[in-house]
Design an enzyme around this catalytic site. Structure first.
Site, short mmCIF file in Angstrom:
data_model
loop_
_atom_site.label_atom_id
_atom_site.label_comp_id
_atom_site.label_asym_id
_atom_site.label_seq_id
_atom_site.Cartn_x
_atom_site.Cartn_y
_atom_site.Cartn_z
CB CYS A 1 -0.93 0.01 1.21
SG CYS A 1 -2.05 1.43 1.26
CB CYS B 1 -0.81 2.39 3.91
SG CYS B 1 -2.39 1.81 3.30
CG ASP B 2 2.99 1.15 4.46
OD1 ASP B 2 2.48 1.58 5.51
OD2 ASP B 2 2.85 -0.01 4.04
#
Length: 354
Positions: free
Chosen positions: A168, A171-172
């Site tokens: 992701c 997300c990261d």
């Protein structure tokens, strides 16, 4: 990474693998509403349901879909994009806090996995893992079983998962270990193109590995990707190994699908953009699914084509797949379920008067 609380709880639970044969039959327990799944969607739904005095029961699962109770976030380290945590929070810690809030509001949490669900009539029938007979019934069910990112099972993948390897980018991507470092994205579709372009905000350069000699992405996305000055697309190339220093990823080894020539790319990040698998095995053949296996819901709601069955989180969301959007859909599912149950009560009272 698990917090100490989560580790302690998991350590004290009996292993479901011990139940290789059918467990003793039990009288079915009836619930007004049941939540299956224990990620942000499931816990948000549970909090709203409990506050509405509906006494929800949650089956958080034990390694269901390959995840510990709490879902995908238990496999992540720092979560920096969930509101309310200005300094970030560990994924496992965030899920421990959600679980504690669900319990404090009055949710009954069962650390068991539901392996079968019959939606053909109401009340719905549920089977806990290890039982041949129905163990629970429910007037309404919220399915929040999530989805899991497809992995490649490369050598080194387990070692460097969440230590350089992610599924992701949103997300990261902003995590410090990726900033101003070369990154690699695997995939040739729109998702891969979007993630690669997103990562150019943080990485020094982004390499995209595409198995074929063309991109599957739409023409617009393909043009944007190929023309981006911080992106290099490697066609006919697949990853063969994730290499690191034992702590963090440092290199991605590759191979040409045409010449079989071996190569390597220095990289601090490897991002999979090859799709997700929604956890819909419980309802296949009973609920409308789209071509990718996600549960179809009526736009703007969490209603499925089966009255009384609601879907929240990544099991029905193939576009955003974020903790905060999952939590939002969990709220929606709880409100939809509350409205449904109220209508059931009104109908039942009307029949009683007749």
């Amino acid at each position: 990474m698990f917090s100490s609380l989560r580790t302690l709880r998991l350590a004290t639970l009996p292993s479901t693998r011990a139940f290789t044969t059918s467990r003793f039959a039990m009288a079915p327990k009836h619930h007004k509403v049941t939540v299956i799944g224990s990620g942000p969607a499931g816990h948000t739904a549970a909090v709203y349901l409990a506050r509405a005095q509906l006494k929800p029961t949650m089956f958080e699962g034990m390694m269901a879909n390959g995840f510990a109770p709490g879902g995908q976030l238990t496999t992540t380290t720092d979560v920096e994009n969930y509101p309310g945590f200005p300094d970030g929070v560990l994924g496992g810690e965030l899920m421990d806090k959600m679980r504690a809030q669900s319990e404090r509001c009055g949710t009954v949490i069962e650390t068991e996995t539901i392996t079968r669900l019959d939606c053909s009539e109401r009340p719905f029938k549920l089977w806990r893992e290890g039982y041949d007979e129905v163990t629970d019934t429910a007037d309404a069910v919220i399915l929040a079983t999530g989805a899991s990112a497809k992995r490649m099972n490369l050598p080194g993948e387990e070692t460097y998962w969440q230590r350089g390897i992610s599924a992701c980018a949103v997300c990261d991507g902003a995590v410090p270990i990726f900033r101003n470092k070369p990154l690699v994205v695997i995939g040739g579709g729109d998702s891969a193109a979007e993630e690669a372009i997103y990562l150019t905000k943080y990485g020094s350069h982004v390499h995209v590995l595409v198995r074929r000699d063309v991109l599957r992405a739409s023409k617009v996305m393909a043009t944007r990707l190929l023309s981006h000055p911080k992106v290099t697309v490697h066609f006919n190339t697949v990853p063969t190994e994730a290499v690191g220093n034992g702590d963090l990823l440092t290199e991605v080894r590759t191979r040409s699908t045409k010449t079989k020539e071996e190569g390597s790319i220095t990289a601090s990040g490897l991002f999979y953009a090859i799709g997700h698998e929604p956890a819909t095995s419980l309802v296949k053949g009973q609920v409308d699914l789209d071509e990718q296996g996600y549960i179809k819901t009526i736009p703007g709601s969490t209603l499925t084509n089966v009255p009384g069955l609601f879907a929240a989180g990544d099991v029905q969301d193939k576009r955003y797949r974020q903790a905060v959007t999952s939590a939002g859909s969990g709220c929606m599912a709880a409100l939809d379920a509350e409205r449904y149950l109220s209508e059931l009560e009104v109908t039942a009272e009307g029949k009683a008067k007749l």
